[in-house]
Design an enzyme around this catalytic site. Structure first.
Site, short mmCIF file in Angstrom:
data_model
loop_
_atom_site.label_atom_id
_atom_site.label_comp_id
_atom_site.label_asym_id
_atom_site.label_seq_id
_atom_site.Cartn_x
_atom_site.Cartn_y
_atom_site.Cartn_z
N ASP A 6 13.13 0.39 -2.22
CA ASP A 6 12.85 -1.04 -2.41
C ASP A 6 12.24 -1.19 -3.80
OD1 ASP A 6 11.97 -3.64 -2.36
OD2 ASP A 6 10.47 -3.33 -0.78
N GLY A 8 10.78 -3.47 -6.16
CA GLY A 8 10.18 -4.81 -6.23
C GLY A 8 9.78 -5.18 -7.65
N THR A 10 6.85 -5.35 -8.91
CA THR A 10 5.73 -4.56 -9.46
C THR A 10 5.86 -3.07 -9.15
OG1 THR A 10 4.27 -6.47 -9.10
CG2 THR A 10 3.20 -4.36 -9.53
N LEU A 11 6.22 -2.76 -7.90
CA LEU A 11 6.25 -1.35 -7.47
C LEU A 11 7.59 -0.99 -6.86
CD1 LEU A 11 2.73 -1.19 -5.70
CD2 LEU A 11 3.28 -0.29 -7.97
N ILE A 12 8.00 0.25 -7.06
CA ILE A 12 9.21 0.77 -6.42
C ILE A 12 8.76 1.63 -5.24
CG2 ILE A 12 11.29 2.17 -6.72
CD1 ILE A 12 11.09 1.58 -9.72
N GLU A 70 17.16 -7.92 0.50
CA GLU A 70 15.75 -7.57 0.69
C GLU A 70 15.18 -8.05 2.04
OE1 GLU A 70 13.56 -9.10 -2.63
OE2 GLU A 70 11.63 -8.62 -1.73
N THR A 99 4.37 -9.08 -5.07
CA THR A 99 3.99 -9.73 -6.33
C THR A 99 3.78 -11.21 -6.03
OG1 THR A 99 5.51 -8.18 -7.40
CG2 THR A 99 4.67 -10.00 -8.75
N GLY A 122 0.47 -10.50 -7.45
CA GLY A 122 0.53 -10.71 -8.91
C GLY A 122 -0.60 -11.62 -9.36
N SER A 225 2.16 -4.29 -0.70
CA SER A 225 1.22 -3.35 -1.34
C SER A 225 -0.11 -3.98 -1.73
CB SER A 225 1.86 -2.75 -2.60
OG SER A 225 3.15 -2.26 -2.35
P1 ATP Z 1 8.08 -8.47 -4.85
O1 ATP Z 1 8.39 -8.10 -3.41
O2 ATP Z 1 7.34 -9.78 -4.92
O3 ATP Z 1 9.26 -8.34 -5.74
P2 ATP Z 1 6.78 -5.87 -4.98
O4 ATP Z 1 7.74 -5.45 -3.91
O5 ATP Z 1 6.72 -5.03 -6.19
O6 ATP Z 1 7.05 -7.39 -5.41
P3 ATP Z 1 4.48 -4.98 -3.52
O7 ATP Z 1 4.72 -3.59 -3.97
O8 ATP Z 1 4.57 -5.23 -2.05
O9 ATP Z 1 5.35 -6.02 -4.32
O10 ATP Z 1 3.02 -5.46 -3.98
C1 ATP Z 1 2.67 -5.56 -5.34
C2 ATP Z 1 1.18 -5.84 -5.42
O11 ATP Z 1 0.46 -4.73 -4.87
C3 ATP Z 1 0.66 -5.99 -6.83
O12 ATP Z 1 0.82 -7.30 -7.30
C4 ATP Z 1 -0.80 -5.59 -6.67
O13 ATP Z 1 -1.58 -6.69 -6.24
C5 ATP Z 1 -0.79 -4.59 -5.52
N1 ATP Z 1 -0.87 -3.17 -5.93
C6 ATP Z 1 -1.21 -2.16 -5.08
N2 ATP Z 1 -1.21 -0.99 -5.70
C7 ATP Z 1 -0.88 -1.23 -6.98
C8 ATP Z 1 -0.71 -0.39 -8.13
N3 ATP Z 1 -0.92 0.93 -8.07
N4 ATP Z 1 -0.32 -0.96 -9.29
C9 ATP Z 1 -0.11 -2.29 -9.36
N5 ATP Z 1 -0.26 -3.13 -8.31
C10 ATP Z 1 -0.65 -2.61 -7.14
MG MG Z 2 8.62 -6.46 -2.33
#
Ligand code: ATP
Ligand code: MG
Length: 266
Positions: A6, A8, A10-12, A70, A99, A122, A225
């Site tokens: 997945d 995303g 901010t995070l993969i 998604e 995010t 975010g 996350s």
């Molecule tokens: P979206 O689904 O909206 O495209 P995403 O899947 O990347 O985004 P998640 O991974 O669920 O989103 O969550 C991202 C959030 O998790 C960040 O905005 C932050 O608040 C938090 N977070 C937790 N750990 C970290 C990290 N190591 N670095 C950055 N953000 C983190």
């Molecule tokens: Mg996500």
């Protein structure tokens, strides 16, 4: 090896099985090339990708991979993780605080996206940085954990001075609305960060409870996350969800729902 990814905003998040055991790993989105190189180096793998950055990831892969929407991946992943926790919920709301925040109603084994909010993880990082200069997520949540919101937020009971309020006095009347002009210069990072977490948590839970009422379910499953190592956000969301009349549930490894759901497509 079966791999679900997945990617995303901010995070993969990566889920895969190794010797029959489910493994979870996550990377910042800036490391998408590293993830692609890892996938490209796998022998005999079947891969399915999802998330807003799945197109970018696919363009970096030199092998075939499936793609999944998604919201469907998240739905399947949540069901899998619920089973793993031996929970039997069939009708519930899913609020994914990534995010941004996305809200889904699950009924009769189908998911419908009810809406969302731009206030999410975010916002937590962005506002925290603007207000305090702190950029690291772990540091933000640690400092927030020892801050008090008393000098920053205004509660309903503060407005209804000497009078019984018609709604719970503990509800926040105004995030950041507690006559800041008197204390502004002296507010600590901890206080400001606690108030940011409060703003995000209360917004997310308030819209979730309203959405839950709209689709007539009681349980709200929170994933994403934003809750990682973030007991304060969990506490705010949990208490506010209960205060507003619904039942919160935090899924173990919930941030990997999309990745796990993508695995189920293979
Ligand atoms: P979206 O689904 O909206 O495209 P995403 O899947 O990347 O985004 P998640 O991974 O669920 O989103 O969550 C991202 C959030 O998790 C960040 O905005 C932050 O608040 C938090 N977070 C937790 N750990 C970290 C990290 N190591 N670095 C950055 N953000 C983190
Ligand atoms: Mg996500």
């Amino acid at each position: 090896m079966i791999v679900g990814i997945d990617a995303g905003g901010t995070l993969i998040k990566v889920a895969y099985t190794e010797k029959g055991v489910l493994q979870f790993v996550k990377y910042p989105v800036a490391e998408i090339e590293k993830v692609a190189a890892w996938v490209n180096g796998l022998d005999n793998s079947k891969v399915c990708v999802t998330g807003g950055k799945s197109g970018v990831l696919l363009s970096l892969l030199d092998k075939k991979a499936k793609e999944m929407v998604e919201f469907e991946a998240t739905h399947h992943g949540v069901q899998f993780l619920l089973d793993r926790m031996k929970r039997e919920e069939k009708e519930y709301l899913v609020t994914n605080v990534g995010t941004g925040t996305s809200i889904h109603c699950i009924q009769s084994n189908e998911q419908v996206r009810l809406g969302g909010s731009g206030v999410g993880g975010g916002t937590l990082i962005g506002l925290s940085r603007l207000l305090t200069g702190v950029t690291d997520f772990e540091e933000i949540v640690e400092l927030a954990g020892s801050g008090s919101r008393d000098r920053v937020d205004l509660k309903v009971k503060h407005i209804y001075e000497g009078k019984e309020p018609p709604i719970p006095g503990e509800l926040t009347a105004s995030n950041f609305g507690n006559h800041l002009f008197t204390a502004c210069g002296e507010l600590t990072k901890e206080e400001l960060l606690a108030a940011v977490v409060g703003l995000v948590g209360e917004t997310v839970s308030t819209v979730s409870v309203q959405a839950a009422k709209q689709c007539d379910v009681d349980i709200i499953i929170y994933i994403g996350s934003s809750f990682i190592h973030n007991p304060l956000l969990k506490e705010v969301v949990e208490s506010y969800t209960i205060l507003r009349g619904a039942t919160p549930l935090f899924l173990e490894n919930g941030e990997f729902s999309g990745a796990v759901g993508a695995m189920s497509e293979i």
